[in-house]
Design an enzyme around this catalytic site. Structure first.
Site, short mmCIF file in Angstrom:
data_model
loop_
_atom_site.label_atom_id
_atom_site.label_comp_id
_atom_site.label_asym_id
_atom_site.label_seq_id
_atom_site.Cartn_x
_atom_site.Cartn_y
_atom_site.Cartn_z
N HIS A 138 0.78 -1.29 -0.10
CA HIS A 138 -0.02 -0.09 0.13
C HIS A 138 0.99 1.14 0.01
O HIS A 138 1.70 1.37 0.81
CB HIS A 138 -0.84 -0.25 1.16
CG HIS A 138 -1.85 1.14 1.35
ND1 HIS A 138 -2.88 1.33 0.25
CD2 HIS A 138 -2.03 2.13 2.17
CE1 HIS A 138 -3.70 2.34 0.51
NE2 HIS A 138 -3.17 3.03 1.60
N LYS A 159 -0.88 10.61 1.53
CA LYS A 159 -0.13 10.09 0.48
C LYS A 159 -0.49 10.39 -0.84
O LYS A 159 0.41 10.94 -1.60
CB LYS A 159 0.00 8.48 0.74
CG LYS A 159 0.55 8.23 2.15
CD LYS A 159 0.47 6.52 2.21
CE LYS A 159 -0.83 6.02 2.18
NZ LYS A 159 -1.74 6.25 3.43
#
Length: 310
Positions: A138, A159
């Site tokens: 991830h 992110k």
């Protein structure tokens, strides 16, 4: 990842000498390539028919010195149902007996103008990349100044938003949310997006955006080497973060270790600029310049100048 003979033909730009349409859908299951020298003499004890068979000048010269009958017998024994294809390098002549044997066993005959070593290298590079075992992590994979940076972090820390900011700053998106990584060799880690997520970014509150459509083809890459991992975590006053950059943490993925840095995130901090700096600092270290080492040397010199007191 499934690799067919047709995919190899397109990637390496091979010429089809003989193949029925269904033969081009044969699956290639191994990246190993066979140079059938001993097989040309009739020795098949350790023959691996599931490999791509590659003929260079040596094998071809030996084969062409045979009688047509012996040539056909050897080639017929070499071609099996599981043989993906036989490739002839250097644009060498294809004997009629080879095509007859290929038709009997349904084996594609391909040709290339490239030299044998170059051709073998290109085929191996492609097959190793496609057939390597992948693991999914991830995060967001970005190409920053030509260097692959994997951005991971706490859930909801931003992110993807950081990835978008880096795209706006001229860097390139490789993958968002799910990054498929694999070891290209013992020291090289490679990453690519899941096909369903290619060129896409998910931004909370906005939804899914197509980076290539919005920012152009120069804003994306289909794959990249992963050279640095960055972990974003919420800033807390009692947390200890590396201030000098001398901890030397690493992250291991698919059996390959890469440098790993933790970056604290708090309101007002431009995380994308910090990640850019981390990438450039890593590149500088690879080129032989270590700012931390320089600082330590200066500090030692200052202490010595002051008689042991900084």
């Amino acid at each position: 990842m499934k690799v067919t003979v047709e995919m190899l033909i397109k990637k390496v730009k091979l010429e089809v000498v003989y193949a029925e349409p269904e033969h081009l859908q044969k699956e290639i299951t191994t990246a190993d390539i066979s140079r059938p020298g001993l097989e040309m003499t009739g020795y098949f004890t350790y023959y691996s028919p599931e490999r791509i068979q590659l003929l260079g000048m040596k094998e071809w010269s030996y084969m062409m010195a045979m009688t047509p009958h012996n040539r056909y017998s050897v080639l017929k024994a070499m071609f099996k149902e599981e043989t993906p294809a036989l490739i002839v390098a250097r644009n060498l002549e294809i004997p009629e007996e080879m095509i007859r044997a290929a038709k009997k066993k349904g084996t594609p005959i391909l040709k290339s103008r490239m030299g044998t070593s170059q051709l073998s290298g290109e085929i191996s590079w492609y097959l190793n990349a496609c057939l390597a075992e992948r693991i999914s992590v991830h995060g967001v994979l970005m190409d920053i100044y030509g260097m692959g940076v994997l951005i991971q972090g706490d859930s909801g820390i931003g992110k993807s938003e950081t990835g978008l900011e880096l795209v706006k700053r001229g860097h390139r998106l490789v993958a968002d949310d799910r990054v498929d990584v694999y070891a290209k060799d013992e020291e090289t880690l490679w990453g690519e997006p899941a096909e369903i997520l290619r060129h896409l970014l998910e931004i909370r509150g906005v939804g899914i955006i197509d980076v290539m459509s919005l920012y152009g083809a120069s804003a994306v890459r289909d794959s990249s080497q992963v050279q640095l991992a960055v972990y974003l975590e919420n800033y807390e006053p009692d947390k200890v973060f590396d201030r000098l950059g001398n901890q030397g943490e690493t992250l291991e993925l698919a059996g390959v270790k890469i440098p790993f840095v933790r970056i604290p995130v708090k309101t007002g901090r431009n995380v994308s600029v910090v990640i850019e700096a981390a990438a450039m600092n890593y590149r500088a270290k690879n080129m032989g310049y270590d700012a931390t080492k320089t600082f330590e040397e200066r500090l030692t010199k200052l202490i010595n100048q002051n008689g042991g007191h900084a």
